[in-house]
Design a protein around this motif. Structure first.
Motif, PDB file in Angstrom:
ATOM      1  N   UNK A 172      -4.497  33.379  22.822  1.00 19.32           N
ATOM      2  CA  UNK A 172      -3.727  33.169  24.050  1.00 19.32           C
ATOM      3  C   UNK A 172      -2.231  33.159  23.755  1.00 19.32           C
ATOM      4  N   UNK A 173      -1.831  32.460  22.694  1.00 19.32           N
ATOM      5  CA  UNK A 173      -0.413  32.417  22.341  1.00 19.32           C
ATOM      6  C   UNK A 173       0.127  33.780  21.965  1.00 19.32           C
ATOM      7  N   UNK A 174      -0.682  34.551  21.237  1.00 20.05           N
ATOM      8  CA  UNK A 174      -0.264  35.909  20.856  1.00 20.05           C
ATOM      9  C   UNK A 174      -0.092  36.785  22.090  1.00 20.05           C
ATOM     10  N   UNK A 175      -1.027  36.670  23.032  1.00 23.12           N
ATOM     11  CA  UNK A 175      -0.948  37.470  24.256  1.00 23.12           C
ATOM     12  C   UNK A 175       0.293  37.113  25.068  1.00 23.12           C
ATOM     13  N   UNK A 214      -3.715  37.358  15.810  1.00 22.57           N
ATOM     14  CA  UNK A 214      -5.042  36.895  15.404  1.00 22.57           C
ATOM     15  C   UNK A 214      -5.942  38.101  15.133  1.00 22.57           C
ATOM     16  N   UNK A 215      -6.806  37.996  14.154  1.00 22.88           N
ATOM     17  CA  UNK A 215      -7.695  39.101  13.808  1.00 22.88           C
ATOM     18  C   UNK A 215      -9.057  38.563  13.415  1.00 22.88           C
ATOM     19  N   UNK A 216     -10.090  39.301  13.788  1.00 24.44           N
ATOM     20  CA  UNK A 216     -11.451  38.933  13.407  1.00 24.44           C
ATOM     21  C   UNK A 216     -12.149  40.183  12.897  1.00 24.44           C
ATOM     22  N   UNK A 257      -8.840  29.410  17.308  1.00 21.70           N
ATOM     23  CA  UNK A 257      -8.690  30.860  17.364  1.00 21.70           C
ATOM     24  C   UNK A 257      -8.391  31.314  18.794  1.00 21.70           C
ATOM     25  N   UNK A 258      -9.097  30.722  19.753  1.00 18.53           N
ATOM     26  CA  UNK A 258      -8.869  31.083  21.149  1.00 18.53           C
ATOM     27  C   UNK A 258      -7.441  30.760  21.576  1.00 18.53           C
ATOM     28  N   UNK A 259      -6.907  29.617  21.158  1.00 13.33           N
ATOM     29  CA  UNK A 259      -5.529  29.259  21.483  1.00 13.33           C
ATOM     30  C   UNK A 259      -4.541  30.208  20.798  1.00 13.33           C
TER      31      UNK A 259
END
Length: 211
Positions: A117-120, A157-159, A112-114
């Motif tokens: 980062x990729x989305x940003x 990504x969404x949480x 999720x963290x990656x």
């Protein structure tokens, strides 16, 4: 004729318990061998690299959870040893739940963290300088509709975290509805523009910080 999968498999060793309870390549992989299948077919069904799946198939075979079920030309067919597996509590260490859940949660958190980062990075490269230089945190209801607005951007990504009061029946209905949505997505005909995505659905009684 008796179904060979109908008899529960009695797990007797730590190695068997560890292989079965591996979140990614345990029961999830065994499900792809309910009918005789090849490792490459299982890899395709899981959208996983064939060599990685083949490695874990060998581990399941060595532990006795998977068995040889015949051949398809030169390729070996495998089938799960049973549909139900009984694992002694002593092998699961239920008094130490983190031994079961921590490895997969660490893997989920990293993935999720990656993704974040990729989305940003995609956002930074697709908008004028300064437009995506901040993170907006909005308080209050998620919008004019009962459900939250979808996150901006392609595959953002969404949480979601909600603690709500529900009856036992509502709890079961919510779980079934979420599972139904994911099953429909999994079985739908993918278009050429579709990308593999991961949804993690977790439900449990109590609040996040209850002890």
């Amino acid at each position: 004729m008796t179904d060979p999968l109908a008899t529960p498999f009695q797990v007797t060793t730590p190695a068997q318990a560890e292989a079965l309870l591996d979140f990614t390549y345990g029961a999830r992989l065994l499900e792809k061998f309910m009918e005789p299948s090849t490792p490459s077919q299982a890899a395709h069904a899981l959208a996983e690299p064939a060599n990685r799946v083949a490695y874990h198939v060998r581990k399941l075979l060595q532990s006795g959870l998977l068995r040889v079920a015949g051949r398809q030309g030169k390729r070996v067919l495998y089938q799960t040893a049973a549909q139900t597996f009984h694992v002694p509590r002593a092998l699961v260490r239920l008094d130490e739940p983190l031994t079961l859940i921590e490895p997969v949660m660490r893997e989920i958190t990293s993935a999720y963290a990656h993704a974040v980062l990729g989305w940003q990075l995609r956002q930074d490269s697709s908008v004028p300088a300064g437009d995506a230089a901040h993170l907006a945190v909005s308080l209050g209801p998620p919008g004019p509709h009962p459900t939250a607005d979808p996150p901006a951007g392609v595959y953002a990504p969404a949480m979601r975290l909600r603690s709500v009061r529900v009856t036992p029946e509502q709890y079961q209905q919510a779980q079934a509805a979420l599972d139904r949505i994911l099953t429909e997505l999994e079985s739908s005909q993918a278009s050429p523009s579709a990308h593999m995505t991961t949804f993690v659905v977790m439900t449990f009684p109590g609040r996040l910080h209850d002890t």
